[in-house]
Design an enzyme around this catalytic site. Structure first.
Site, PDB file in Angstrom:
ATOM      1  N   ASP A  32       0.844  -1.193   0.000  1.00 40.44           N
ATOM      2  CA  ASP A  32       0.000   0.000   0.000  1.00 40.44           C
ATOM      3  C   ASP A  32       0.882   1.248   0.000  1.00 40.44           C
ATOM      4  O   ASP A  32       1.857   1.323   0.748  1.00 40.44           O
ATOM      5  CB  ASP A  32      -0.902  -0.043   1.258  1.00 40.44           C
ATOM      6  CG  ASP A  32      -2.057   0.927   1.190  1.00 40.44           C
ATOM      7  OD1 ASP A  32      -1.803   2.140   1.035  1.00 40.44           O
ATOM      8  OD2 ASP A  32      -3.203   0.485   1.308  1.00 40.44           O
ATOM      9  N   ASN A  88     -13.053  -3.021   3.261  1.00 40.57           N
ATOM     10  CA  ASN A  88     -14.092  -1.996   3.323  1.00 40.57           C
ATOM     11  C   ASN A  88     -15.009  -2.090   2.102  1.00 40.57           C
ATOM     12  O   ASN A  88     -14.533  -2.295   0.987  1.00 40.57           O
ATOM     13  CB  ASN A  88     -13.458  -0.603   3.362  1.00 40.57           C
ATOM     14  CG  ASN A  88     -12.524  -0.433   4.552  1.00 40.57           C
ATOM     15  OD1 ASN A  88     -12.797  -0.926   5.641  1.00 40.57           O
ATOM     16  ND2 ASN A  88     -11.419   0.259   4.350  1.00 40.57           N
ATOM     17  N   GLN A  95     -14.325   2.714   2.185  1.00 41.40           N
ATOM     18  CA  GLN A  95     -13.722   2.296   0.906  1.00 41.40           C
ATOM     19  C   GLN A  95     -13.424   3.527   0.058  1.00 41.40           C
ATOM     20  O   GLN A  95     -14.282   4.407  -0.098  1.00 41.40           O
ATOM     21  CB  GLN A  95     -14.674   1.353   0.144  1.00 41.40           C
ATOM     22  CG  GLN A  95     -14.039   0.746  -1.102  1.00 41.40           C
ATOM     23  CD  GLN A  95     -14.937  -0.289  -1.796  1.00 41.40           C
ATOM     24  OE1 GLN A  95     -16.124  -0.415  -1.479  1.00 41.40           O
ATOM     25  NE2 GLN A  95     -14.382  -1.016  -2.743  1.00 41.40           N
ATOM     26  N   HIS A 101     -10.551  -5.259  -2.463  1.00 41.50           N
ATOM     27  CA  HIS A 101      -9.193  -5.544  -1.957  1.00 41.50           C
ATOM     28  C   HIS A 101      -9.269  -5.880  -0.482  1.00 41.50           C
ATOM     29  O   HIS A 101     -10.130  -5.374   0.244  1.00 41.50           O
ATOM     30  CB  HIS A 101      -8.238  -4.375  -2.203  1.00 41.50           C
ATOM     31  CG  HIS A 101      -8.772  -3.056  -1.731  1.00 41.50           C
ATOM     32  ND1 HIS A 101      -9.682  -2.334  -2.468  1.00 41.50           N
ATOM     33  CD2 HIS A 101      -8.541  -2.346  -0.613  1.00 41.50           C
ATOM     34  CE1 HIS A 101      -9.979  -1.225  -1.820  1.00 41.50           C
ATOM     35  NE2 HIS A 101      -9.313  -1.206  -0.678  1.00 41.50           N
ATOM     36  N   HIS A 103      -7.084  -5.789   2.983  1.00 45.17           N
ATOM     37  CA  HIS A 103      -5.910  -5.178   3.605  1.00 45.17           C
ATOM     38  C   HIS A 103      -5.205  -6.189   4.504  1.00 45.17           C
ATOM     39  O   HIS A 103      -5.853  -6.835   5.339  1.00 45.17           O
ATOM     40  CB  HIS A 103      -6.323  -3.996   4.488  1.00 45.17           C
ATOM     41  CG  HIS A 103      -6.862  -2.816   3.753  1.00 45.17           C
ATOM     42  ND1 HIS A 103      -6.092  -1.742   3.413  1.00 45.17           N
ATOM     43  CD2 HIS A 103      -8.111  -2.542   3.291  1.00 45.17           C
ATOM     44  CE1 HIS A 103      -6.838  -0.839   2.795  1.00 45.17           C
ATOM     45  NE2 HIS A 103      -8.065  -1.305   2.709  1.00 45.17           N
TER      46      HIS A 103
END
Ligand code: 5GP
Ligand code: ZN
Length: 137
Positions: A32, A88, A95, A101, A103
């Site tokens: 990230d 999210n 989100q 995705h 995390h």
């Protein structure tokens, strides 16, 4: 399906470079750019699904197996003290990129990740009502 306007479609399919730590036919896992903690990574399917509601069942089951494998590996390598796995759905839920995705967030004693919520208080009658509404048999 890919979405030509979606940044995670482009990253997942290699059109935009990323700090990739894992790749297979269906997923790319990359670091990230705004990490909550050191080593924060994202598991991203190569096909475009906006959120968990859209995610295809086979990928949905595979994504958590992959999360476990990577959480074990990352914990061993990074020597983190704990691990958050979160996801999210919808702007109201936090989100910001509307391509599914997961995390992977390594956690360290004293880190500033601050992943928490303000606990409410659950009243017995509300819990009972919710069970009636939500129970799946
Ligand atoms: P969300 O808020 O949708 O659950 O998470 C989106 C995540 O994607 C955020 O943690 C954000 O830092 C990360 N992110 C957004 N754009 C990019 C990008 O272009 N590259 C990478 N590697 N991460 C990104
Ligand atoms: Zn996409």
């Amino acid at each position: 399906m890919k979405d030509s306007t979606c940044i995670f479609c482009k990253i997942a399919n290699g059109e935009i470079p990323s700090s990739t730590i894992y790749e297979d036919e269906d997923f790319r896992v990359f670091l990230d750019l705004g990490p909550a903690a050191r080593g924060h990574a994202l598991i991203v399917p190569k096909e475009h699904y906006a959120n968990i509601y859209e995610l295809e069942d086979t990928l949905c089951s595979r994504v958590f197996l992959l999360a476990k494998k990577l959480a074990l590996h990352m914990t061993e390598v990074l020597h983190c003290d704990g691990f958050n796995i979160m996801q999210n759905n919808g702007a109201v839920a936090g989100q910001t990129v509307f391509h599914f995705h997961l995390h992977l967030i390594p956690r360290y004693e004293g880190d500033k990740a601050g992943i928490r919520w303000n606990p409410g208080s659950a009243k017995p009658e509300e819990l009972a009502k919710l069970v009636e509404m939500l129970r799946v048999d």
